[in-house]
Design a protein around this motif. Structure first.
Motif, PDB file in Angstrom:
ATOM      1  N   MET A 146      -1.136  15.713   0.525  1.00 54.71           N
ATOM      2  CA  MET A 146      -0.331  15.416  -0.514  1.00 54.71           C
ATOM      3  C   MET A 146      -0.638  14.471  -0.678  1.00 54.71           C
ATOM      4  SD  MET A 146       3.896  15.420   0.011  1.00 54.71           S
ATOM      5  CE  MET A 146       4.621  16.790   0.660  1.00 54.71           C
ATOM      6  N   ASP A 147      -1.151  14.171  -2.560  1.00 59.32           N
ATOM      7  CA  ASP A 147      -1.140  12.961  -2.962  1.00 59.32           C
ATOM      8  C   ASP A 147       0.373  12.327  -3.328  1.00 59.32           C
ATOM      9  OD1 ASP A 147      -0.242  13.872  -5.555  1.00 59.32           O
ATOM     10  OD2 ASP A 147      -1.705  14.507  -6.412  1.00 59.32           O
ATOM     11  N   GLY A 148       0.002  10.872  -3.983  1.00 53.25           N
ATOM     12  CA  GLY A 148       1.791  10.501  -4.605  1.00 53.25           C
ATOM     13  C   GLY A 148       2.369  10.731  -5.500  1.00 53.25           C
ATOM     14  N   LEU A 149       1.877  11.575  -6.122  1.00 57.54           N
ATOM     15  CA  LEU A 149       2.428  12.164  -7.399  1.00 57.54           C
ATOM     16  C   LEU A 149       3.754  13.343  -6.510  1.00 57.54           C
ATOM     17  CD1 LEU A 149      -0.172  12.798 -10.284  1.00 57.54           C
ATOM     18  CD2 LEU A 149       2.135  10.930 -10.468  1.00 57.54           C
ATOM     19  N   ALA A 150       3.202  14.521  -5.884  1.00 58.54           N
ATOM     20  CA  ALA A 150       3.780  14.588  -5.086  1.00 58.54           C
ATOM     21  C   ALA A 150       4.493  14.800  -4.183  1.00 58.54           C
ATOM     22  CB  ALA A 150       2.809  16.259  -4.044  1.00 58.54           C
ATOM     23  N   PHE A 151       4.657  13.244  -3.758  1.00 57.23           N
ATOM     24  CA  PHE A 151       4.899  12.535  -2.586  1.00 57.23           C
ATOM     25  C   PHE A 151       6.757  11.717  -3.742  1.00 57.23           C
ATOM     26  CE2 PHE A 151       6.710   8.238  -0.979  1.00 57.23           C
ATOM     27  CZ  PHE A 151       7.362   8.854  -0.036  1.00 57.23           C
ATOM     28  N   MET A 175       0.612   2.799  -6.281  1.00 58.07           N
ATOM     29  CA  MET A 175      -0.435   1.305  -6.153  1.00 58.07           C
ATOM     30  C   MET A 175      -1.699   2.396  -6.191  1.00 58.07           C
ATOM     31  SD  MET A 175       0.311  -0.362  -2.514  1.00 58.07           S
ATOM     32  CE  MET A 175       0.368   1.319  -1.531  1.00 58.07           C
ATOM     33  N   SER A 176      -2.409   2.311  -6.972  1.00 57.68           N
ATOM     34  CA  SER A 176      -4.027   2.639  -6.925  1.00 57.68           C
ATOM     35  C   SER A 176      -4.348   1.812  -7.763  1.00 57.68           C
ATOM     36  CB  SER A 176      -3.484   3.673  -8.436  1.00 57.68           C
ATOM     37  OG  SER A 176      -4.832   4.692  -8.584  1.00 57.68           O
ATOM     38  N   GLY A 177      -6.434   2.559  -7.573  1.00 55.43           N
ATOM     39  CA  GLY A 177      -7.305   1.497  -7.858  1.00 55.43           C
ATOM     40  C   GLY A 177      -7.563   2.191  -8.903  1.00 55.43           C
ATOM     41  N   ILE A 210      -2.612   7.832 -15.506  1.00 53.99           N
ATOM     42  CA  ILE A 210      -2.727   7.803 -14.406  1.00 53.99           C
ATOM     43  C   ILE A 210      -0.500   6.923 -14.658  1.00 53.99           C
ATOM     44  CG2 ILE A 210      -2.432   6.852 -12.003  1.00 53.99           C
ATOM     45  CD1 ILE A 210      -5.490   7.112 -12.227  1.00 53.99           C
ATOM     46  N   TYR A 211      -0.709   5.543 -15.025  1.00 50.47           N
ATOM     47  CA  TYR A 211       0.519   5.281 -14.964  1.00 50.47           C
ATOM     48  C   TYR A 211       1.370   6.345 -15.807  1.00 50.47           C
ATOM     49  CZ  TYR A 211       3.363   1.841 -16.756  1.00 50.47           C
ATOM     50  OH  TYR A 211       5.284   1.042 -16.953  1.00 50.47           O
ATOM     51  N   SER A 212       1.137   7.183 -16.927  1.00 49.37           N
ATOM     52  CA  SER A 212       2.139   7.978 -17.622  1.00 49.37           C
ATOM     53  C   SER A 212       2.473   8.953 -16.359  1.00 49.37           C
ATOM     54  CB  SER A 212       1.790   8.140 -19.376  1.00 49.37           C
ATOM     55  OG  SER A 212       1.664   7.364 -20.041  1.00 49.37           O
TER      56      SER A 212
END
Length: 291
Positions: free
Chosen positions: A230-235, A251-253, A259-261
């Motif tokens: 489960m990635d951050g967006l889904a979480f 947080m992301s590299g 991605i921000y949007s």
């Protein structure tokens, strides 16, 4: 990048018996061990960059507290000690800057030599020199304790009492960290503890993070963008669907506008690009919590 840097074990030999300074030294040992753990691993660029930045910023903070302690205690060697601090700060900044410019330019044996000189030589020789002048001086202890991490690294100008937002009481903030990289978990935990955060929950998966949110009062959630299963967006989307009102920082590299949007669209309050710094986290988290 050279040989593996061994961990530094905290021992009684490194204790001065001055609580505020010993606590700072333990934080620095923790950060240094995280630097050591990431050296030589090409996949840990964000971790090492964050650790080096945190080391630089916490060094500034610790030295400011140490100098305040010496000033209030009336230690006559404070000017010489202050000069030594400036030299060490410059070395830390140079290593951090060089790593940002060229990862391969930072060699493990070079870092090891510097860290040994700093922590072992500096604490056992230079710090022991002021120990007797400051030991059990409660007024000096109080002055050093009064210097908080957020005050020492704040870059903001003066704010009027009318316009100033209510300060964040970090000791009361409850934080959940959802991050699957163990080394990065340690970096975040060190930064949070250095701010005075005492209530920290850490989990490695989005599913476990959702479970921990059930029935718990959480003020701030820090979650990674890329995670297995489960990635951050889904979480974040699932957490908001369940009614989570806590502030969420992703947080992301990968710091692209797209991605921000996407993150903001699912309910993220703000975004931090890796490698993170103590200053960057402090400013972002303070802004989010004061909204």
């Amino acid at each position: 990048m050279g040989g593996r840097v061994p961990y530094i074990d905290w021992t009684k030999d490194l204790e001065l018996g001055i609580p505020v300074i010993d606590r700072d030294h333990k934080v620095l040992v923790s950060i240094i061990n995280q630097v050591a753990n990431a050296l030589g691993n090409n996949e840990e660029r964000a971790v090492l960059g964050s650790a080096l930045s945190s080391l630089s910023e916490y060094t500034d903070y610790h030295f400011a507290r140490e100098e305040k302690l010496q000033e209030v205690a009336g230690y006559d060697g404070v000017e010489g000690h202050r000069q030594r601090h400036r030299e060490l700060e410059d070395q830390v900044r140079q290593i951090s800057a060089r790593y940002r410019e060229d990862m391969q330019s930072v060699k493990a044996d070079e870092v090891l030599a510097f860290l040994k000189t700093w922590l072992i030589d500096h604490i056992l020789k230079h710090d022991l020199a002021y120990r007797d002048s400051c030991l059990d001086n409660q007024q000096a202890y109080a002055a050093a304790e009064a210097m908080t991490f957020n005050q020492s690294i704040s870059s903001d100008g003066p704010v009027s009492a009318i316009d100033a937002p209510k300060p964040v009481v970090w000791g009361e903030v409850r934080v959940l960290v959802v991050e699957d990289n163990r080394n990065f978990q340690l970096i975040i935990q060190t930064i949070l503890k250095s701010l005075g955060v005492r209530n920290i929950e850490i989990t490695s998966t989005g599913a476990d993070g959702l479970e921990r949110l059930q029935g718990q009062d959480i003020d701030l959630v820090l979650c990674d963008w890329r995670m297995e299963e489960m990635d951050g967006l889904a979480f974040v989307k699932r957490a908001r669907d369940l009614g989570l009102s806590a502030k969420i920082i992703m947080m992301s590299g990968y710091g692209s506008e797209d991605i921000y949007s996407q993150a903001m669209a699912v309910g993220v309050d703000d975004f931090i690009e890796k490698p993170i710094t103590a200053r960057g986290f402090l400013e972002t988290a303070t802004r989010v919590l004061q909204q």
